[in-house]
Design an enzyme around this catalytic site. Structure first.
Site, PDB file in Angstrom:
ATOM      1  N   ASP A  51      37.448  35.236  30.652  1.00  0.00           N
ATOM      2  CA  ASP A  51      36.416  35.993  30.917  1.00  0.00           C
ATOM      3  C   ASP A  51      36.826  37.175  32.217  1.00  0.00           C
ATOM      4  OD1 ASP A  51      37.273  33.758  32.378  1.00  0.00           O
ATOM      5  OD2 ASP A  51      34.949  33.523  33.050  1.00  0.00           O
ATOM      6  N   SER A  52      37.790  37.342  32.099  1.00  0.00           N
ATOM      7  CA  SER A  52      38.210  37.621  32.994  1.00  0.00           C
ATOM      8  C   SER A  52      38.369  39.247  32.304  1.00  0.00           C
ATOM      9  CB  SER A  52      40.004  38.052  33.641  1.00  0.00           C
ATOM     10  OG  SER A  52      40.938  37.889  32.566  1.00  0.00           O
ATOM     11  N   ASP A  90      38.180  31.845  26.458  1.00  0.00           N
ATOM     12  CA  ASP A  90      37.186  30.906  27.822  1.00  0.00           C
ATOM     13  C   ASP A  90      35.827  30.904  27.050  1.00  0.00           C
ATOM     14  OD1 ASP A  90      38.760  30.924  29.846  1.00  0.00           O
ATOM     15  OD2 ASP A  90      38.780  33.268  30.748  1.00  0.00           O
ATOM     16  N   LYS A 120      38.633  27.679  26.227  1.00  0.00           N
ATOM     17  CA  LYS A 120      39.331  27.178  27.959  1.00  0.00           C
ATOM     18  C   LYS A 120      38.156  26.787  27.847  1.00  0.00           C
ATOM     19  CE  LYS A 120      41.046  29.682  30.927  1.00  0.00           C
ATOM     20  NZ  LYS A 120      40.391  29.833  31.387  1.00  0.00           N
ATOM     21  N   GLU A 122      35.831  25.665  32.074  1.00  0.00           N
ATOM     22  CA  GLU A 122      36.290  26.011  33.329  1.00  0.00           C
ATOM     23  C   GLU A 122      35.698  24.281  33.428  1.00  0.00           C
ATOM     24  OE1 GLU A 122      35.158  28.487  36.097  1.00  0.00           O
ATOM     25  OE2 GLU A 122      36.418  30.032  35.016  1.00  0.00           O
ATOM     26  N   GLU A 189      44.513  26.727  38.710  1.00  0.00           N
ATOM     27  CA  GLU A 189      44.341  27.840  39.478  1.00  0.00           C
ATOM     28  C   GLU A 189      44.341  27.266  41.037  1.00  0.00           C
ATOM     29  OE1 GLU A 189      41.721  30.294  37.064  1.00  0.00           O
ATOM     30  OE2 GLU A 189      41.692  32.202  39.364  1.00  0.00           O
TER      31      GLU A 189
HETATM   32  N1  MHF Z   1      42.699  41.310  37.003  1.00  0.00           N
HETATM   33  C1  MHF Z   1      42.057  39.535  37.768  1.00  0.00           C
HETATM   34  N2  MHF Z   1      42.942  38.579  37.467  1.00  0.00           N
HETATM   35  C2  MHF Z   1      43.118  37.690  38.249  1.00  0.00           C
HETATM   36  O1  MHF Z   1      43.350  36.955  38.804  1.00  0.00           O
HETATM   37  C3  MHF Z   1      41.099  37.101  37.440  1.00  0.00           C
HETATM   38  C4  MHF Z   1      40.248  37.828  37.253  1.00  0.00           C
HETATM   39  N3  MHF Z   1      40.796  39.456  37.407  1.00  0.00           N
HETATM   40  N4  MHF Z   1      39.107  37.383  37.106  1.00  0.00           N
HETATM   41  C5  MHF Z   1      38.708  36.077  37.622  1.00  0.00           C
HETATM   42  C6  MHF Z   1      40.009  35.378  37.936  1.00  0.00           C
HETATM   43  C7  MHF Z   1      39.653  35.396  39.514  1.00  0.00           C
HETATM   44  N5  MHF Z   1      40.826  35.090  39.311  1.00  0.00           N
HETATM   45  C8  MHF Z   1      40.807  35.706  41.197  1.00  0.00           C
HETATM   46  C9  MHF Z   1      40.154  36.521  41.886  1.00  0.00           C
HETATM   47  C10 MHF Z   1      40.994  36.833  43.242  1.00  0.00           C
HETATM   48  C11 MHF Z   1      41.777  36.667  43.712  1.00  0.00           C
HETATM   49  C12 MHF Z   1      42.045  37.301  44.959  1.00  0.00           C
HETATM   50  O2  MHF Z   1      41.397  38.324  45.599  1.00  0.00           O
HETATM   51  N6  MHF Z   1      42.551  36.726  46.048  1.00  0.00           N
HETATM   52  C13 MHF Z   1      43.264  36.934  46.331  1.00  0.00           C
HETATM   53  C14 MHF Z   1      42.611  37.322  48.083  1.00  0.00           C
HETATM   54  C15 MHF Z   1      41.705  35.907  48.406  1.00  0.00           C
HETATM   55  C16 MHF Z   1      40.800  35.664  49.438  1.00  0.00           C
HETATM   56  O3  MHF Z   1      40.163  35.778  49.855  1.00  0.00           O
HETATM   57  O4  MHF Z   1      41.429  34.634  50.806  1.00  0.00           O
HETATM   58  C17 MHF Z   1      44.323  36.642  47.345  1.00  0.00           C
HETATM   59  O5  MHF Z   1      45.292  37.434  48.159  1.00  0.00           O
HETATM   60  O6  MHF Z   1      44.911  35.743  47.163  1.00  0.00           O
HETATM   61  C18 MHF Z   1      42.444  35.404  43.082  1.00  0.00           C
HETATM   62  C19 MHF Z   1      42.161  35.032  41.716  1.00  0.00           C
HETATM   63  C20 MHF Z   1      41.836  34.802  38.499  1.00  0.00           C
HETATM   64  N7  MHF Z   1      41.415  35.820  37.720  1.00  0.00           N
HETATM   65  C1  KIV Z   2      43.081  33.519  34.845  1.00  0.00           C
HETATM   66  C2  KIV Z   2      42.208  32.997  33.873  1.00  0.00           C
HETATM   67  C3  KIV Z   2      43.274  31.039  33.565  1.00  0.00           C
HETATM   68  C4  KIV Z   2      41.394  33.031  33.278  1.00  0.00           C
HETATM   69  O1  KIV Z   2      40.424  31.702  32.714  1.00  0.00           O
HETATM   70  C5  KIV Z   2      41.339  35.025  32.908  1.00  0.00           C
HETATM   71  O2  KIV Z   2      41.848  35.504  32.765  1.00  0.00           O
HETATM   72  O3  KIV Z   2      39.901  34.193  32.562  1.00  0.00           O
HETATM   73 MG    MG Z   3      38.371  32.878  32.951  1.00  0.00          MG
END
Ligand code: MHF
Ligand code: KIV
Ligand code: MG
Length: 271
Positions: A51-52, A90, A120, A122, A189
């Site tokens: 769903d990303s 998803d 999948k 959540e 995750e």
């Molecule tokens: N492009 C993309 N990649 C992904 O891995 C992903 C998506 N979209 N959409 C659905 C979820 C959301 N996920 C995410 C979304 C944001 C962060 C992120 O911004 N992380 C930063 C900031 C974290 C914070 O706020 O402290 C990091 O540094 O890890 C990580 C995983 C993983 N998934």
């Molecule tokens: C990051 C993976 C596990 C996911 O759920 C997605 O891409 O939506």
């Molecule tokens: Mg997902």
């Protein structure tokens, strides 16, 4: 029977055998036919129609807006491309929570209309009834614990989950519950590597990590992140294997310049 040689399809059983013999499981997202063709040809075990797509395909800030119809459209395109990989889809936000009958109907629509091999979902104990009901229909289910992005407004941030013992304890219980219900694998995750290690060792079914360290039984990433198409996104858990943003920006910029300069098309590129 086809006379053509066909590659052997990865199944939920193959994925379990991988864990049993200590082979890591490679999983990556794809949302369309052309990308999924490349991912499948490169030897991916599992393709996730995540769903990303809501973020990387549609430009939404969260995964919440994407609909079941949109997921089915992405999934059916990926299924047409995947000759070897197991295709997991998803269930999007609002199509399974709190209503196991709706969860079953959503999963059936995905399987029937896209031809995917598994879904999948959540969550842990709170969605147990939905997981059970889907499994009863013969549809394989992959769990997803830790940072579950459909609950982002409950969490408030995308920071690492289960750092405190109370949340870690619930995650351990949830993982065992999902296995007991009959899930064939579970995504972990953004949780501490030590917790992911404990969960991976305590479960018979494979764990697939994203930001969950090196001890998970497999890994998953979003394809746009891996390829460096998604320029702004560079969390610590991500390894960028290419910089396609720059490659694509360069190629497209050259095309614009050539058109403007009347260099494309040339005499050989016309009829
Ligand atoms: N492009 C993309 N990649 C992904 O891995 C992903 C998506 N979209 N959409 C659905 C979820 C959301 N996920 C995410 C979304 C944001 C962060 C992120 O911004 N992380 C930063 C900031 C974290 C914070 O706020 O402290 C990091 O540094 O890890 C990580 C995983 C993983 N998934
Ligand atoms: C990051 C993976 C596990 C996911 O759920 C997605 O891409 O939506
Ligand atoms: Mg997902």
């Amino acid at each position: 029977m086809s006379v053509h040689k066909e590659v052997k399809r990865i199944t939920t059983h193959t994925v379990q055998e991988m864990k049993n013999r200590g082979e890591k499981v490679a999983m990556l997202t794809a949302y369309d036919y052309s990308m999924a063709t490349i991912v499948d040809a490169a030897g991916m075990d599992i393709i996730l129609v995540g769903d990303s797509a809501s973020n990387v395909m549609a430009g939404h800030e969260t995964t919440l807006p994407i609909t079941l119809d949109q997921m089915i459209y992405h999934a059916s395109s990926v299924v047409r491309a995947a000759k070897r990989a197991l295709v997991v889809v998803d269930l999007p936000f609002g199509t399974y929570q709190g209503n196991s009958k709706e969860a079953l109907n959503s999963a059936i629509r995905i399987m029937k209309e896209s031809g995917a091999h598994a879904v999948k979902i959540e969550g842990g104990i709170e969605i147990a009834e939905s997981v059970s009901r889907i499994l009863t229909a013969g549809i394989p289910v992959m769990g997803h614990l830790g940072l579950t992005p459909q609950s982002i407004y409950k969490f408030g941030t995308y920071t690492v989950r289960a750092k405190e013992e109370a949340e870690a304890a619930k995650l351990r219980e949830d993982a065992l519950k999902l296995q007991e219900l009959g899930c064939f694998a579970v995504v972990l995750e953004k949780i501490p590597a030590q917790l992911a290690k404990e969960v991976s060792e305590s479960l018979d079914i494979p764990t697939i990590g994203i930001g969950a360290g090196q001890h998970c039984d497999g890994q998953v990433l979003v394809i746009h992140d891996l390829l460096g198409i998604n320029k702004g996104f560079k969390p610590r858990f991500l390894r960028q294997y290419a910089n396609l943003y720059d490659v694509m920006h360069g190629a497209i910029g050259n095309y614009v310049s050539d058109v403007k300069a009347r260099e494309f098309p040339n005499e050989k590129e016309q009829y």
